[in-house]
Enzyme design. Structure first.
Site, mmCIF file in Angstrom:
data_model
loop_
_atom_site.group_PDB
_atom_site.id
_atom_site.type_symbol
_atom_site.label_atom_id
_atom_site.label_comp_id
_atom_site.label_asym_id
_atom_site.label_seq_id
_atom_site.Cartn_x
_atom_site.Cartn_y
_atom_site.Cartn_z
ATOM 1 N N CYS A 1 0.859 -1.193 0.000
ATOM 2 C CA CYS A 1 0.000 0.000 0.000
ATOM 3 C C CYS A 1 0.889 1.235 0.000
ATOM 4 C CB CYS A 1 -0.932 -0.012 1.202
ATOM 5 S SG CYS A 1 -1.827 -1.579 1.444
ATOM 6 N N PRO B 1 1.434 7.456 -0.916
ATOM 7 C CA PRO B 1 1.930 8.283 -2.021
ATOM 8 C C PRO B 1 3.415 8.134 -2.345
ATOM 9 C CG PRO B 1 1.722 9.610 -0.059
ATOM 10 C CD PRO B 1 1.190 8.261 0.301
ATOM 11 N N GLY B 2 4.162 7.319 -1.597
ATOM 12 C CA GLY B 2 5.511 6.985 -2.018
ATOM 13 C C GLY B 2 6.640 7.498 -1.157
ATOM 14 N N GLY B 3 6.346 8.254 -0.108
ATOM 15 C CA GLY B 3 7.415 8.766 0.737
ATOM 16 C C GLY B 3 8.256 7.665 1.346
ATOM 17 N N LYS B 4 7.607 6.598 1.815
ATOM 18 C CA LYS B 4 8.348 5.502 2.446
ATOM 19 C C LYS B 4 9.133 4.698 1.408
ATOM 20 C CE LYS B 4 4.944 5.309 6.153
ATOM 21 N NZ LYS B 4 4.141 6.423 5.606
ATOM 22 N N ASP C 1 0.807 -1.064 -4.933
ATOM 23 C CA ASP C 1 -0.375 -0.246 -4.668
ATOM 24 C C ASP C 1 -1.427 -0.575 -5.717
ATOM 25 O OD1 ASP C 1 -0.952 2.291 -2.764
ATOM 26 O OD2 ASP C 1 -2.049 2.514 -4.643
ATOM 27 N N ASP D 1 -3.929 -5.599 -6.111
ATOM 28 C CA ASP D 1 -4.663 -5.621 -4.851
ATOM 29 C C ASP D 1 -3.873 -6.498 -3.879
ATOM 30 O OD1 ASP D 1 -6.377 -6.087 -2.718
ATOM 31 O OD2 ASP D 1 -8.135 -6.460 -3.965
ATOM 32 N N ASP E 1 2.155 0.074 5.734
ATOM 33 C CA ASP E 1 1.517 1.305 6.196
ATOM 34 C C ASP E 1 0.093 1.223 5.669
ATOM 35 O OD1 ASP E 1 0.792 3.797 7.028
ATOM 36 O OD2 ASP E 1 2.142 4.898 5.727
ATOM 37 N N CYS F 1 -1.680 5.855 10.212
ATOM 38 C CA CYS F 1 -1.747 7.251 10.655
ATOM 39 C C CYS F 1 -3.117 7.501 11.276
ATOM 40 C CB CYS F 1 -1.468 8.218 9.505
ATOM 41 S SG CYS F 1 -2.535 8.014 8.065
#
Length: 409
Positions: A232, A235-238, A253, A279, A295, A348
């Site tokens: 998942c 948005p790609g920061g990790k 994703d 998926d 995450d 989060c």
């Protein structure tokens, strides 16, 4: 006649309506609401007005109700307009005459006199907002004893956090951008600057990522060429953190557009990862990984500092639905870790159902988070998990609410 600032107020009204009547997120509502608002300053003002109205909604409504003979319906247009007018005056320090000039046109053909009278009455009274926003009753019930500390962290919109591609350059970038660094690879800036205009953006030296959001990937340490699955991943920061730390990253994703955005950011930063559109509940890897980072999709109530819409959109139904999804993802993720490898789970969210209640179901061996792995003033729980909330590090600008736990296979 064009009224300066009116397009921003019209867009803010659309944003508020989308959140409170249709249950949309601010981000979902932004594109249609801001369509036609070209100036960056007007777009930013619309978001700020809607955000402050949502952040202080309970207190703004109390003020409105104190100045009306009959209580206005929750979704009445005069109440919506007054929320924005009061947010502009009390939070953004817009002079009352300018608030009236840009607020009353929102009620064209409607009860302008009512809105004018209510606003003028409150101005004459010299009303103020409390030091800390009042949380909705349903939120107070869910968060219990933590609610007061969380509310204190919502009083001021959050600063801008950047994660650096090269942690060794932290001091250099903090000086160049006029910010502060709370740990290697992090720079914190004041709000208000367009990200794309900041030095280092085009060169890919950093990306925007809340301090708390950067912690899950940090807990996996240096990659040294090992394999990691970022489930998942958008948005790609990790994903970018892991790639910069030397991991061979597989980023999965379900969303094609989100993966396209991730690829753009990877290209901008000069980092690489294998992107997989699938998926996670159906996909099967060719083999296990040295580490898995989950995450998980969640209610995102921990992001209420920057997304105050979650205070009003999220209820028990959404929490239960997402907790069920998280349990299914965790059950699969722990099967994909090599012997000796690690699993990190994060959300989060401030909801126990999405954090602590999920962690106790994992059958791997706990690997407690250690104090030296965390920014100063953050400590792990007795179980070795990390629970952050917007009330922590308040004197340094705060951070989002997260739950993070780690295990070894």
């Amino acid at each position: 006649m064009d009224i300066p600032g009116l397009p921003a107020r019209k867009a803010a009204l659309k944003l508020l309506d989308a959140v409170l009547r249709r249950g949309e997120t601010l981000d979902q509502a932004a594109q249609p609401a801001l369509q036609g608002v070209r100036a960056y300053a007007d777009r930013a003002l619309a978001r700020a007005l809607a955000g402050e109205a949502l952040r202080w909604l309970i207190d703004l409504d109390a003020l409105i109700d104190s100045a009306t003979r009959q209580i206005l319906p929750e979704d009445a247009k005069p109440r919506m307009a007054l929320r924005l007018m009061l947010a502009g005056w009390l939070r953004l320090e817009t002079p009352p005459h300018a608030v009236i000039a840009t607020g009353l046109p929102l009620l064209a053909g409607g009860p302008r006199r009512l809105a004018h009278g209510v606003f003028s009455t409150l101005v004459k009274r010299g009303v103020t907002l409390p030091a800390v926003p009042t949380l909705p009753t349903k939120v107070l019930e869910r968060w219990g004893e933590r609610a007061g500390a969380v509310a204190a962290g919502l009083a001021v919109p959050p600063p801008l956090d950047l994660t650096l591609r090269d942690p060794a350059t932290s001091a250099e970038w903090a000086e160049r951008l006029g910010g502060t660094s709370l740990l290697p690879g992090h720079v914190r800036l004041e709000r208000g600057t367009a990200v794309e205009r900041l030095e280092g953006f085009k060169d890919g030296a950093w990306w925007v990522q809340d301090l708390a959001a950067s912690l899950p990937a940090r807990l996996l340490g240096p990659g040294e060429g090992r394999t990691v699955l970022d489930l998942c991943a958008a948005p790609g920061g990790k994903t970018m953190q892991l790639a910069a730390a030397g991991w061979q990253v597989t980023a999965l994703d379900a969303g094609a557009k989100r993966l396209q955005r991730m690829q753009e950011n990877l290209t901008r930063t000069g980092l690489s990862a294998e992107l997989v559109q699938a998926d996670a509940l159906q996909w099967e890897p060719a083999g296990p990984f040295d580490a898995v980072l989950l995450d998980a999709p969640c209610t995102a109530t921990g992001t209420c500092r920057r997304h105050p819409d979650v205070l009003h959109r999220i209820g028990p139904r959404q929490v239960a639905e997402l907790a069920q999804l998280q349990a299914a993802l965790l059950e699969r993720a722990q099967r994909w870790v090599k012997p000796g490898g690690h699993l990190v789970y994060a959300t989060c969210s401030l909801e126990r159902e999405e954090g602590e209640d999920q962690a106790v179901t994992v059958t791997l061996t706990p690997d407690p988070i250690r104090g030296e792995e965390l920014p100063a003033n953050l400590t792990a729980t007795d179980e070795g998990w990390l629970r952050t909330d917007p009330g922590l590090l308040a004197d340094l600008g705060g951070l989002d609410g997260f739950f993070i736990a780690r295990w070894q296979c």
